[in-house]
Design a protein around this motif. Structure first.
Motif, PDB file in Angstrom:
ATOM      1  N   PHE A  42       0.829  -1.198   0.000  1.00 51.24           N
ATOM      2  CA  PHE A  42       0.000   0.000   0.000  1.00 51.24           C
ATOM      3  C   PHE A  42       0.869   1.255   0.000  1.00 51.24           C
ATOM      4  CE2 PHE A  42      -3.693  -2.468   0.323  1.00 51.24           C
ATOM      5  CZ  PHE A  42      -4.830  -1.672   0.383  1.00 51.24           C
ATOM      6  N   VAL A  43       1.940   1.239   0.758  1.00 50.60           N
ATOM      7  CA  VAL A  43       2.853   2.381   0.776  1.00 50.60           C
ATOM      8  C   VAL A  43       3.553   2.508  -0.580  1.00 50.60           C
ATOM      9  CG1 VAL A  43       4.986   3.304   1.793  1.00 50.60           C
ATOM     10  CG2 VAL A  43       3.206   2.325   3.272  1.00 50.60           C
ATOM     11  N   ASP A  44       4.092   1.400  -1.072  1.00 57.97           N
ATOM     12  CA  ASP A  44       4.833   1.420  -2.332  1.00 57.97           C
ATOM     13  C   ASP A  44       3.966   1.851  -3.503  1.00 57.97           C
ATOM     14  OD1 ASP A  44       7.049   0.568  -0.921  1.00 57.97           O
ATOM     15  OD2 ASP A  44       6.934  -1.522  -1.622  1.00 57.97           O
ATOM     16  N   ARG A  45       2.714   1.458  -3.510  1.00 60.45           N
ATOM     17  CA  ARG A  45       1.799   1.774  -4.613  1.00 60.45           C
ATOM     18  C   ARG A  45       1.016   3.063  -4.388  1.00 60.45           C
ATOM     19  NH1 ARG A  45       2.111  -0.550  -9.650  1.00 60.45           N
ATOM     20  NH2 ARG A  45       2.767  -2.700  -9.397  1.00 60.45           N
ATOM     21  N   ASP A  46       1.252   3.730  -3.263  1.00 58.75           N
ATOM     22  CA  ASP A  46       0.507   4.942  -2.929  1.00 58.75           C
ATOM     23  C   ASP A  46      -0.995   4.658  -3.014  1.00 58.75           C
ATOM     24  OD1 ASP A  46       0.304   7.581  -2.109  1.00 58.75           O
ATOM     25  OD2 ASP A  46       0.309   8.364  -4.163  1.00 58.75           O
ATOM     26  N   ALA A  47      -1.394   3.558  -2.353  1.00 58.35           N
ATOM     27  CA  ALA A  47      -2.766   3.050  -2.449  1.00 58.35           C
ATOM     28  C   ALA A  47      -3.700   3.695  -1.424  1.00 58.35           C
ATOM     29  CB  ALA A  47      -2.762   1.532  -2.295  1.00 58.35           C
ATOM     30  N   PHE A  48      -3.482   4.947  -1.175  1.00 59.87           N
ATOM     31  CA  PHE A  48      -4.358   5.681  -0.253  1.00 59.87           C
ATOM     32  C   PHE A  48      -4.176   7.162  -0.541  1.00 59.87           C
ATOM     33  CE2 PHE A  48      -0.353   4.616   1.706  1.00 59.87           C
ATOM     34  CZ  PHE A  48       0.151   5.849   2.092  1.00 59.87           C
ATOM     35  N   GLN A  49      -5.155   7.936  -0.137  1.00 59.00           N
ATOM     36  CA  GLN A  49      -5.009   9.386  -0.206  1.00 59.00           C
ATOM     37  C   GLN A  49      -5.181   9.937   1.200  1.00 59.00           C
ATOM     38  OE1 GLN A  49      -7.076  11.337  -3.460  1.00 59.00           O
ATOM     39  NE2 GLN A  49      -6.674   9.573  -4.769  1.00 59.00           N
ATOM     40  N   CYS A  50      -6.412  10.019   1.678  1.00 59.22           N
ATOM     41  CA  CYS A  50      -6.594  10.532   3.042  1.00 59.22           C
ATOM     42  C   CYS A  50      -6.215   9.487   4.075  1.00 59.22           C
ATOM     43  CB  CYS A  50      -8.020  11.027   3.255  1.00 59.22           C
ATOM     44  SG  CYS A  50      -9.258   9.740   3.573  1.00 59.22           S
TER      45      CYS A  50
ATOM     46  N   GLY B 189     -11.125   7.483  -3.939  1.00 57.97           N
ATOM     47  CA  GLY B 189     -11.033   6.813  -5.233  1.00 57.97           C
ATOM     48  C   GLY B 189      -9.675   6.211  -5.539  1.00 57.97           C
ATOM     49  N   ALA B 190      -8.991   5.697  -4.529  1.00 62.31           N
ATOM     50  CA  ALA B 190      -7.662   5.113  -4.734  1.00 62.31           C
ATOM     51  C   ALA B 190      -7.729   3.666  -5.226  1.00 62.31           C
ATOM     52  CB  ALA B 190      -6.865   5.184  -3.425  1.00 62.31           C
ATOM     53  N   TYR B 191      -8.868   3.244  -5.719  1.00 63.65           N
ATOM     54  CA  TYR B 191      -9.074   1.841  -6.093  1.00 63.65           C
ATOM     55  C   TYR B 191      -8.028   1.262  -7.037  1.00 63.65           C
ATOM     56  CZ  TYR B 191     -13.662   2.629  -4.004  1.00 63.65           C
ATOM     57  OH  TYR B 191     -14.673   2.932  -3.142  1.00 63.65           O
ATOM     58  N   PRO B 192      -7.629   1.952  -8.113  1.00 62.88           N
ATOM     59  CA  PRO B 192      -6.633   1.333  -9.010  1.00 62.88           C
ATOM     60  C   PRO B 192      -5.337   0.974  -8.284  1.00 62.88           C
ATOM     61  CG  PRO B 192      -7.636   3.222 -10.080  1.00 62.88           C
ATOM     62  CD  PRO B 192      -8.104   3.231  -8.651  1.00 62.88           C
ATOM     63  N   HIS B 193      -4.880   1.831  -7.386  1.00 60.88           N
ATOM     64  CA  HIS B 193      -3.652   1.564  -6.646  1.00 60.88           C
ATOM     65  C   HIS B 193      -3.854   0.478  -5.591  1.00 60.88           C
ATOM     66  CE1 HIS B 193      -1.444   4.828  -8.523  1.00 60.88           C
ATOM     67  NE2 HIS B 193      -2.547   5.559  -8.415  1.00 60.88           N
ATOM     68  N   ILE B 194      -5.050   0.408  -5.018  1.00 63.22           N
ATOM     69  CA  ILE B 194      -5.361  -0.652  -4.057  1.00 63.22           C
ATOM     70  C   ILE B 194      -5.293  -2.006  -4.754  1.00 63.22           C
ATOM     71  CG2 ILE B 194      -7.201  -1.648  -2.628  1.00 63.22           C
ATOM     72  CD1 ILE B 194      -8.039   1.313  -2.026  1.00 63.22           C
ATOM     73  N   VAL B 195      -5.886  -2.114  -5.928  1.00 60.71           N
ATOM     74  CA  VAL B 195      -5.858  -3.361  -6.694  1.00 60.71           C
ATOM     75  C   VAL B 195      -4.416  -3.726  -7.036  1.00 60.71           C
ATOM     76  CG1 VAL B 195      -6.526  -4.453  -8.874  1.00 60.71           C
ATOM     77  CG2 VAL B 195      -8.202  -3.115  -7.589  1.00 60.71           C
ATOM     78  N   GLU B 196      -3.623  -2.748  -7.451  1.00 56.80           N
ATOM     79  CA  GLU B 196      -2.215  -3.013  -7.782  1.00 56.80           C
ATOM     80  C   GLU B 196      -1.443  -3.503  -6.558  1.00 56.80           C
ATOM     81  OE1 GLU B 196      -1.012   0.764  -9.349  1.00 56.80           O
ATOM     82  OE2 GLU B 196      -1.911   0.367 -11.312  1.00 56.80           O
ATOM     83  N   ALA B 197      -1.724  -2.921  -5.389  1.00 54.19           N
ATOM     84  CA  ALA B 197      -1.038  -3.343  -4.159  1.00 54.19           C
ATOM     85  C   ALA B 197      -1.360  -4.796  -3.836  1.00 54.19           C
ATOM     86  CB  ALA B 197      -1.427  -2.420  -3.004  1.00 54.19           C
ATOM     87  N   VAL B 198      -2.621  -5.168  -3.980  1.00 58.78           N
ATOM     88  CA  VAL B 198      -3.010  -6.558  -3.712  1.00 58.78           C
ATOM     89  C   VAL B 198      -2.372  -7.482  -4.736  1.00 58.78           C
ATOM     90  CG1 VAL B 198      -4.940  -8.184  -3.516  1.00 58.78           C
ATOM     91  CG2 VAL B 198      -5.139  -5.867  -2.550  1.00 58.78           C
ATOM     92  N   GLU B 199      -2.349  -7.061  -5.989  1.00 65.41           N
ATOM     93  CA  GLU B 199      -1.689  -7.859  -7.033  1.00 65.41           C
ATOM     94  C   GLU B 199      -0.213  -8.089  -6.701  1.00 65.41           C
ATOM     95  OE1 GLU B 199      -3.687  -7.131 -11.344  1.00 65.41           O
ATOM     96  OE2 GLU B 199      -2.583  -5.448 -10.530  1.00 65.41           O
ATOM     97  N   ASP B 200       0.456  -7.050  -6.221  1.00 67.43           N
ATOM     98  CA  ASP B 200       1.876  -7.165  -5.882  1.00 67.43           C
ATOM     99  C   ASP B 200       2.110  -8.259  -4.852  1.00 67.43           C
ATOM    100  OD1 ASP B 200       2.454  -5.092  -7.598  1.00 67.43           O
ATOM    101  OD2 ASP B 200       2.802  -3.607  -6.006  1.00 67.43           O
ATOM    102  N   VAL B 201       1.216  -8.386  -3.895  1.00 67.79           N
ATOM    103  CA  VAL B 201       1.384  -9.348  -2.820  1.00 67.79           C
ATOM    104  C   VAL B 201       1.016 -10.760  -3.251  1.00 67.79           C
ATOM    105  CG1 VAL B 201       0.529  -9.973  -0.511  1.00 67.79           C
ATOM    106  CG2 VAL B 201       1.089  -7.613  -1.034  1.00 67.79           C
ATOM    107  N   THR B 202       0.125 -10.878  -4.220  1.00 70.66           N
ATOM    108  CA  THR B 202      -0.358 -12.205  -4.613  1.00 70.66           C
ATOM    109  C   THR B 202       0.439 -12.812  -5.760  1.00 70.66           C
ATOM    110  OG1 THR B 202      -2.046 -11.255  -6.062  1.00 70.66           O
ATOM    111  CG2 THR B 202      -2.673 -11.758  -3.780  1.00 70.66           C
ATOM    112  N   ARG B 203       1.372 -12.101  -6.288  1.00 70.93           N
ATOM    113  CA  ARG B 203       2.178 -12.637  -7.411  1.00 70.93           C
ATOM    114  C   ARG B 203       3.523 -13.067  -6.954  1.00 70.93           C
ATOM    115  NH1 ARG B 203      -0.219  -8.710 -11.833  1.00 70.93           N
ATOM    116  NH2 ARG B 203      -2.123  -9.882 -11.990  1.00 70.93           N
TER     117      ARG B 203
END
Length: 176
Positions: free
Chosen positions: A98-106, A162-176
């Motif tokens: 989440f940190v690496d992908r900037d998967a959050f805003q507020c 609306g950080a959804y695209p980065h959230i999905v990428e963060a989860v993908e990073d962990v599952t691959r």
């Protein structure tokens, strides 16, 4: 009737530590975590189980802690976002992603998003199908977490920023 009739000591494990809070029978797990145990990662968003900001893991399964009465958790194991990281100060792989992908805003929804993602990954590995899982897939076989699977499984967690695209990428990073 004395006031003790409406309070009970509830033995449970929170983030690996045995706890015995005395709880009002009307108190939710979220309120006990935040107000009695000082674990403020889980947030009170809607307080109706609709936003997912309060998501934690109970016995490894994700739950909306705003809907769960604390008195019902005797003997259960609760993991909050504070308890995901291994000892030694390292972040849990999802927290790091989440940190690496900037998967959050507020960041308000982030603890619930992360706990939900941990639960979703475990569910997929255990072969639990989602609404978008191919019906022809082997029953009980691990489910591949495609982008559609991740979005479906995390659909109960709302991000107002609306950080959804980065959230999905963060989860993908962990599952691959």
């Amino acid at each position: 009737m004395g006031a003790d009739v409406f309070h009970s000591e509830v033995p449970l494990t929170v983030n690996g530590e045995a706890r015995r809070p005395t709880v009002d029978h009307r108190s939710t797990l979220l309120d006990v975590l935040r107000e009695q145990l000082g674990l403020t990662g889980a947030k009170k968003g809607c307080d109706h189980g609709q936003c997912g900001a309060c998501t934690v893991l109970v016995d490894g399964r994700r739950v909306n802690s705003c809907l769960l009465l604390a008195v019902s958790l005797e003997g259960r194991e609760v993991i909050t976002v504070e308890g995901l990281a291994p000892a030694g100060g390292d972040l849990h792989p999802l927290q790091r992603a989440f940190v690496d992908r900037d998967a959050f805003q507020c960041g308000y929804c982030t603890p619930g998003q992360i706990c939900s993602a941990v639960g979703a990954i475990a569910e997929a590995r255990a072969g639990r199908a989602s609404h978008v899982t191919d019906p022809a897939a082997d029953v009980g076989a691990p489910v591949e977490l495609t982008r559609d699977e991740i979005r479906e499984r995390l659909s109960g967690n709302i991000c107002r920023c609306g950080a959804y695209p980065h959230i999905v990428e963060a989860v993908e990073d962990v599952t691959r």
